[in-house]
Scaffold this motif. Sequence first.
Motif, PDB file in Angstrom:
ATOM      1  N   LEU A 180       0.829  -1.212   0.000  1.00 45.59           N
ATOM      2  CA  LEU A 180       0.000   0.000   0.000  1.00 45.59           C
ATOM      3  C   LEU A 180       0.863   1.262   0.000  1.00 45.59           C
ATOM      4  O   LEU A 180       0.552   2.247  -0.675  1.00 45.59           O
TER       5      LEU A 180
ATOM      6  N   THR B 178      -3.856  -4.551  -2.238  1.00 44.63           N
ATOM      7  CA  THR B 178      -3.587  -3.225  -2.798  1.00 44.63           C
ATOM      8  C   THR B 178      -4.402  -2.985  -4.054  1.00 44.63           C
ATOM      9  O   THR B 178      -4.919  -1.880  -4.274  1.00 44.63           O
TER      10      THR B 178
ATOM     11  N   LYS C 233      -7.063   0.130  -4.380  1.00 44.60           N
ATOM     12  CA  LYS C 233      -6.999   1.120  -5.457  1.00 44.60           C
ATOM     13  C   LYS C 233      -8.313   1.175  -6.227  1.00 44.60           C
ATOM     14  O   LYS C 233      -8.764   2.263  -6.615  1.00 44.60           O
TER      15      LYS C 233
ATOM     16  N   CYS D 229      -1.263   4.503  -1.889  1.00 42.76           N
ATOM     17  CA  CYS D 229      -2.716   4.326  -1.786  1.00 42.76           C
ATOM     18  C   CYS D 229      -3.363   5.288  -0.791  1.00 42.76           C
ATOM     19  O   CYS D 229      -4.462   5.780  -1.040  1.00 42.76           O
TER      20      CYS D 229
ATOM     21  N   GLN E  47       2.776   1.867  -3.396  1.00 37.80           N
ATOM     22  CA  GLN E  47       1.866   2.197  -4.497  1.00 37.80           C
ATOM     23  C   GLN E  47       1.008   3.426  -4.184  1.00 37.80           C
ATOM     24  O   GLN E  47       0.036   3.695  -4.889  1.00 37.80           O
TER      25      GLN E  47
END
Length: 335
Positions: A39, A261, A265, A44, A42
């Motif tokens: 997370l 994840t 998203k 998030c 990326q």
Amino acid sequence: MFEQIFTTSSMLEKPASIRPRKGVVIGAGQVGMACVYSLLIQDCFDELVIQDIATEKVEGEVMDLMHGMPFITPTLLRAGTVADEGRDADIVIITAGAAQKPGESRLNLVERNIAIFKDILGDIVKYCPSAILLIVSNPVDIMTYVTLKLSGFPSYRVIGSGTVLDTARFRSLLAKKLDIDARSVHAYIIGEHGDSEVPVWSTANVAGLKLLPDSCPDSWENLTPSEQKELNSIFEEVKNAAYEIIQRKGYTNYAIGLAVTDIIKAILHSQERILTLSSLVNGVYGIHDVCLGLPTVVNEKGVLKTVNLSLSDKEEKQLKKSAFILQGVFNQLNF
């Protein structure tokens, strides 16, 4: 000493209209921390809180991750609880629970994990009343249903990771067999995230070309014994993947962290993605009052709708059997 570096200006403050994306991960074990790491890298959430009964371990994990912030898009990362740091979170991810032992089925974990969830959910309901709950703890379909009943949240805001990882494993193995990118394979695993899960061979395709011959009444029956054996071996590898990994390293964590994840998203960006998530099923294929994995459209509100796959007679029977097994387990619980 450091105050002289900056000049305070109201023009530099974040506009009030921008609301940070806030998440909580409950459970800092191997799965929980794989989720947190994925997370973070990326990007998030703007704020992420990690909760675990092992408070010193969580503090150490946060310290370690904070040292890597210069390499990624920064996230305000904290160790704490829902009550003190995680209030009004947008999404609460629950990975807490007893660890699955080598050779142990996911369904054997139920009783121990229900007791843990009863302790967790009170604060979530009180301090995060508008959150979407994403359940990752196994057995995920049962724990999603338990969460739904204990929390009193609307069913569209209680989601399990379902067969998202199983579907990814399925596509990955098919892609390896076909020597193509796994993202170009369209195939689903549905039902329980566990031993009664169902491979949907009848709709599996690459670029619209079905993997099985499209003939009636059941295309599976038109395959040769060797072809059936080859496809069954692929599915068995999918179904037993977790057991094989646990036997070798003691747990699974990286792939589920990436799967979580992907789900997050899809929710935060309101992508209306189709993912094989576990949610309450009432009426689809004649199945009622059970949570299991089906292709599901998700957005910022949670579950939007379920895709009605055209299943073969065999697949529909297998799905109903999977639902029956899950309902049977729940009916035996002291809940």
